[in-house]
Design a protein around this motif. Structure first.
Motif, PDB file in Angstrom:
ATOM      1  N   ALA A 222       0.827  -1.213   0.000  1.00 24.88           N
ATOM      2  CA  ALA A 222       0.000   0.000   0.000  1.00 24.88           C
ATOM      3  C   ALA A 222       0.858   1.258   0.000  1.00 24.88           C
ATOM      4  O   ALA A 222       0.554   2.244  -0.685  1.00 24.88           O
ATOM      5  CB  ALA A 222      -0.932  -0.002   1.208  1.00 24.88           C
ATOM      6  N   GLY A 223       1.936   1.244   0.763  1.00 25.84           N
ATOM      7  CA  GLY A 223       2.839   2.388   0.807  1.00 25.84           C
ATOM      8  C   GLY A 223       3.519   2.631  -0.530  1.00 25.84           C
ATOM      9  O   GLY A 223       3.702   3.785  -0.953  1.00 25.84           O
ATOM     10  N   THR A 224       3.890   1.548  -1.206  1.00 25.62           N
ATOM     11  CA  THR A 224       4.522   1.673  -2.516  1.00 25.62           C
ATOM     12  C   THR A 224       3.552   2.266  -3.532  1.00 25.62           C
ATOM     13  O   THR A 224       3.928   3.125  -4.342  1.00 25.62           O
ATOM     14  CB  THR A 224       5.020   0.304  -3.000  1.00 25.62           C
ATOM     15  N   ARG A 225       2.296   1.824  -3.495  1.00 26.28           N
ATOM     16  CA  ARG A 225       1.297   2.370  -4.420  1.00 26.28           C
ATOM     17  C   ARG A 225       1.130   3.873  -4.211  1.00 26.28           C
ATOM     18  O   ARG A 225       1.056   4.645  -5.176  1.00 26.28           O
ATOM     19  CB  ARG A 225      -0.048   1.659  -4.232  1.00 26.28           C
ATOM     20  N   LEU A 226       1.082   4.288  -2.942  1.00 29.10           N
ATOM     21  CA  LEU A 226       0.933   5.714  -2.653  1.00 29.10           C
ATOM     22  C   LEU A 226       2.162   6.492  -3.104  1.00 29.10           C
ATOM     23  O   LEU A 226       2.048   7.570  -3.702  1.00 29.10           O
ATOM     24  CB  LEU A 226       0.700   5.918  -1.156  1.00 29.10           C
ATOM     25  N   ALA A 227       3.350   5.965  -2.845  1.00 27.43           N
ATOM     26  CA  ALA A 227       4.586   6.644  -3.253  1.00 27.43           C
ATOM     27  C   ALA A 227       4.637   6.837  -4.760  1.00 27.43           C
ATOM     28  O   ALA A 227       5.026   7.903  -5.254  1.00 27.43           O
ATOM     29  CB  ALA A 227       5.801   5.848  -2.775  1.00 27.43           C
ATOM     30  N   LEU A 228       4.246   5.820  -5.504  1.00 30.73           N
ATOM     31  CA  LEU A 228       4.271   5.914  -6.962  1.00 30.73           C
ATOM     32  C   LEU A 228       3.257   6.925  -7.480  1.00 30.73           C
ATOM     33  O   LEU A 228       3.508   7.611  -8.477  1.00 30.73           O
ATOM     34  CB  LEU A 228       4.018   4.533  -7.586  1.00 30.73           C
ATOM     35  N   ARG A 229       2.116   7.039  -6.808  1.00 26.79           N
ATOM     36  CA  ARG A 229       1.129   8.054  -7.199  1.00 26.79           C
ATOM     37  C   ARG A 229       1.715   9.453  -7.015  1.00 26.79           C
ATOM     38  O   ARG A 229       1.549  10.329  -7.873  1.00 26.79           O
ATOM     39  CB  ARG A 229      -0.134   7.918  -6.361  1.00 26.79           C
ATOM     40  N   VAL A 230       2.392   9.671  -5.888  1.00 26.43           N
ATOM     41  CA  VAL A 230       2.979  10.980  -5.618  1.00 26.43           C
ATOM     42  C   VAL A 230       4.106  11.279  -6.606  1.00 26.43           C
ATOM     43  O   VAL A 230       4.203  12.389  -7.146  1.00 26.43           O
ATOM     44  CB  VAL A 230       3.497  11.069  -4.171  1.00 26.43           C
ATOM     45  N   LEU A 231       4.952  10.301  -6.857  1.00 24.38           N
ATOM     46  CA  LEU A 231       6.054  10.494  -7.794  1.00 24.38           C
ATOM     47  C   LEU A 231       5.537  10.740  -9.206  1.00 24.38           C
ATOM     48  O   LEU A 231       6.116  11.522  -9.964  1.00 24.38           O
ATOM     49  CB  LEU A 231       6.981   9.276  -7.781  1.00 24.38           C
ATOM     50  N   ARG A 232       4.455  10.064  -9.576  1.00 22.18           N
ATOM     51  CA  ARG A 232       3.855  10.289 -10.895  1.00 22.18           C
ATOM     52  C   ARG A 232       3.418  11.752 -11.026  1.00 22.18           C
ATOM     53  O   ARG A 232       3.710  12.407 -12.025  1.00 22.18           O
ATOM     54  CB  ARG A 232       2.662   9.350 -11.082  1.00 22.18           C
ATOM     55  N   ARG A 233       2.729  12.255 -10.011  1.00 17.66           N
ATOM     56  CA  ARG A 233       2.297  13.647 -10.033  1.00 17.66           C
ATOM     57  C   ARG A 233       3.509  14.580 -10.141  1.00 17.66           C
ATOM     58  O   ARG A 233       3.536  15.495 -10.963  1.00 17.66           O
ATOM     59  CB  ARG A 233       1.518  13.985  -8.764  1.00 17.66           C
ATOM     60  N   HIS A 234       4.483  14.356  -9.264  1.00 16.32           N
ATOM     61  CA  HIS A 234       5.659  15.232  -9.195  1.00 16.32           C
ATOM     62  C   HIS A 234       6.397  15.272 -10.531  1.00 16.32           C
ATOM     63  O   HIS A 234       6.701  16.359 -11.058  1.00 16.32           O
ATOM     64  CB  HIS A 234       6.599  14.732  -8.094  1.00 16.32           C
ATOM     65  N   ARG A 235       6.670  14.121 -11.085  1.00 16.80           N
ATOM     66  CA  ARG A 235       7.506  14.068 -12.288  1.00 16.80           C
ATOM     67  C   ARG A 235       6.768  14.535 -13.533  1.00 16.80           C
ATOM     68  O   ARG A 235       7.374  15.121 -14.447  1.00 16.80           O
ATOM     69  CB  ARG A 235       8.080  12.658 -12.441  1.00 16.80           C
ATOM     70  N   LEU A 236       5.469  14.312 -13.595  1.00 17.75           N
ATOM     71  CA  LEU A 236       4.699  14.829 -14.725  1.00 17.75           C
ATOM     72  C   LEU A 236       4.561  16.351 -14.634  1.00 17.75           C
ATOM     73  O   LEU A 236       4.611  17.049 -15.658  1.00 17.75           O
ATOM     74  CB  LEU A 236       3.323  14.172 -14.787  1.00 17.75           C
ATOM     75  N   ILE A 237       4.403  16.873 -13.432  1.00 13.44           N
ATOM     76  CA  ILE A 237       4.347  18.326 -13.269  1.00 13.44           C
ATOM     77  C   ILE A 237       5.665  18.948 -13.700  1.00 13.44           C
ATOM     78  O   ILE A 237       5.691  19.966 -14.413  1.00 13.44           O
ATOM     79  CB  ILE A 237       4.022  18.694 -11.805  1.00 13.44           C
ATOM     80  N   GLU A 238       6.791  18.364 -13.280  1.00 14.83           N
ATOM     81  CA  GLU A 238       8.098  18.876 -13.696  1.00 14.83           C
ATOM     82  C   GLU A 238       8.211  18.887 -15.218  1.00 14.83           C
ATOM     83  O   GLU A 238       8.672  19.872 -15.815  1.00 14.83           O
ATOM     84  CB  GLU A 238       9.211  18.007 -13.113  1.00 14.83           C
ATOM     85  N   THR A 239       7.811  17.795 -15.839  1.00 17.15           N
ATOM     86  CA  THR A 239       7.906  17.683 -17.291  1.00 17.15           C
ATOM     87  C   THR A 239       7.011  18.711 -17.976  1.00 17.15           C
ATOM     88  O   THR A 239       7.411  19.348 -18.968  1.00 17.15           O
ATOM     89  CB  THR A 239       7.520  16.268 -17.743  1.00 17.15           C
ATOM     90  N   PHE A 240       5.811  18.885 -17.446  1.00 16.78           N
ATOM     91  CA  PHE A 240       4.872  19.866 -18.000  1.00 16.78           C
ATOM     92  C   PHE A 240       5.444  21.277 -17.907  1.00 16.78           C
ATOM     93  O   PHE A 240       5.371  22.062 -18.876  1.00 16.78           O
ATOM     94  CB  PHE A 240       3.545  19.782 -17.248  1.00 16.78           C
ATOM     95  N   LEU A 241       6.029  21.621 -16.777  1.00 19.38           N
ATOM     96  CA  LEU A 241       6.572  22.965 -16.587  1.00 19.38           C
ATOM     97  C   LEU A 241       7.742  23.240 -17.533  1.00 19.38           C
ATOM     98  O   LEU A 241       7.901  24.357 -18.031  1.00 19.38           O
ATOM     99  CB  LEU A 241       7.017  23.144 -15.131  1.00 19.38           C
ATOM    100  N   VAL A 242       8.554  22.234 -17.788  1.00 20.69           N
ATOM    101  CA  VAL A 242       9.687  22.405 -18.701  1.00 20.69           C
ATOM    102  C   VAL A 242       9.217  22.499 -20.145  1.00 20.69           C
ATOM    103  O   VAL A 242       9.639  23.379 -20.909  1.00 20.69           O
ATOM    104  CB  VAL A 242      10.691  21.246 -18.543  1.00 20.69           C
ATOM    105  N   LYS A 243       8.309  21.598 -20.541  1.00 23.12           N
ATOM    106  CA  LYS A 243       7.928  21.517 -21.952  1.00 23.12           C
ATOM    107  C   LYS A 243       6.919  22.569 -22.389  1.00 23.12           C
ATOM    108  O   LYS A 243       6.881  22.933 -23.571  1.00 23.12           O
ATOM    109  CB  LYS A 243       7.373  20.119 -22.251  1.00 23.12           C
ATOM    110  N   THR A 244       6.092  23.045 -21.480  1.00 22.75           N
ATOM    111  CA  THR A 244       5.054  24.000 -21.884  1.00 22.75           C
ATOM    112  C   THR A 244       5.304  25.419 -21.411  1.00 22.75           C
ATOM    113  O   THR A 244       4.902  26.379 -22.071  1.00 22.75           O
ATOM    114  CB  THR A 244       3.669  23.550 -21.379  1.00 22.75           C
ATOM    115  N   LEU A 245       5.944  25.583 -20.264  1.00 17.63           N
ATOM    116  CA  LEU A 245       6.193  26.918 -19.734  1.00 17.63           C
ATOM    117  C   LEU A 245       7.659  27.329 -19.827  1.00 17.63           C
ATOM    118  O   LEU A 245       8.038  28.415 -19.383  1.00 17.63           O
ATOM    119  CB  LEU A 245       5.731  26.998 -18.274  1.00 17.63           C
ATOM    120  N   ASN A 246       8.485  26.431 -20.373  1.00 16.05           N
ATOM    121  CA  ASN A 246       9.907  26.717 -20.610  1.00 16.05           C
ATOM    122  C   ASN A 246      10.693  27.028 -19.342  1.00 16.05           C
ATOM    123  O   ASN A 246      11.674  27.785 -19.381  1.00 16.05           O
ATOM    124  CB  ASN A 246      10.066  27.871 -21.615  1.00 16.05           C
ATOM    125  N   LEU A 247      10.269  26.470 -18.208  1.00 19.04           N
ATOM    126  CA  LEU A 247      11.099  26.569 -17.020  1.00 19.04           C
ATOM    127  C   LEU A 247      12.315  25.673 -17.201  1.00 19.04           C
ATOM    128  O   LEU A 247      12.263  24.676 -17.937  1.00 19.04           O
ATOM    129  CB  LEU A 247      10.318  26.153 -15.772  1.00 19.04           C
TER     130      LEU A 247
END
Length: 229
Positions: free
Chosen positions: A67-92
């Motif tokens: 259960a802890g691993t599932r939650l960690a992966l959900r958080v990491l998915r959010r974090h890493r997709l947000i980072e990618t979105f900010l770089v690719k769309t907002l040019n951070l």
């Protein structure tokens, strides 16, 4: 629904255990990762154990439950997709997005994250080379024919492709940018100086000497064929 603190703890435990190839994360390592006191960590680990998110053994360390691993992966998915979105769309830049994603990862819904994933055409890695967990909780294996290894351990003459950086502090990422190093860049080890604790590399026309402490945080794979990413 998990609290911000719990999400940060399971994410930190997952990252440390991954780097340790499945070994338990020590309380001291987790305290350093989260920038809190060891006593605070010990208290929180008892809470995670009671919630069936982790198994904690004093003087040995902590591992996540299923259960802890599932939650960690959900958080990491959010974090890493947000980072990618900010770089690719907002040019951070890659040294700007980590802290922004730290704040945003707890506020966005899974629905929004899935839409971001679709909009970005389902990227497998974030700007730092970290794998992005899929919506089903699986983690991309990547396209590396052999396991990644630390640049610090390479002998002179080794050709490499920079795949992933483990230290994502803004200062360290800016240092790498100044040296022409970012995931996907290819280079060669010019000289390994074991006695001096440093390694000299060449990327393009630029030669840079890195201390082993810095090179240890860079994971590399073999050079790819022309045109590969």
């Amino acid at each position: 629904m998990a609290s911000l603190t719990i999400e940060n703890y399971v994410k930190g435990i997952y990252k440390i255990c991954t780097y340790l190839e499945g070994k338990a994360a020590a309380t001291g390592q987790l305290a350093k990762e989260l920038d809190v006191s060891p006593g605070t960590v010990t208290s929180m680990l008892k809470t995670l154990s009671a919630s069936d998110l982790a198994t904690y053994t004093p003087y040995e360390g902590v591992r996540l439950t299923e259960a802890g691993t599932r939650l960690a992966l959900r958080v990491l998915r959010r974090h890493r997709l947000i980072e990618t979105f900010l770089v690719k769309t907002l040019n951070l830049t890659w040294d700007e997005v980590h802290e922004e994603a730290e704040h945003m990862e707890h506020a966005v819904s899974d629905l929004l994250v899935d839409r971001i994933d679709e909009y970005l055409s389902y990227p497998e890695t974030d700007p730092h080379g970290d794998p992005i967990p899929r919506f089903d909780g699986s983690v991309p294996a990547g396209q590396n024919p052999v396991p990644l290894r630390s640049l610090a351990n390479c002998e002179a003459g080794v050709s490499f492709r920079f795949v992933r950086v483990l230290d994502q502090s803004p200062e360290f990422l800016r240092y790498l940018s100044d040296a022409g190093l970012c995931p996907g860049v290819e280079g060669d080890v010019v000289e390994q100086r074991w006695d001096q604790g440093s390694i000299k590399i060449r990327v393009g026309e630029m030669e840079t000497t890195l201390l082993h402490d810095a090179a240890q945080k860079l994971l590399i794979g073999p050079k790819t064929s022309i045109g590969a990413v």
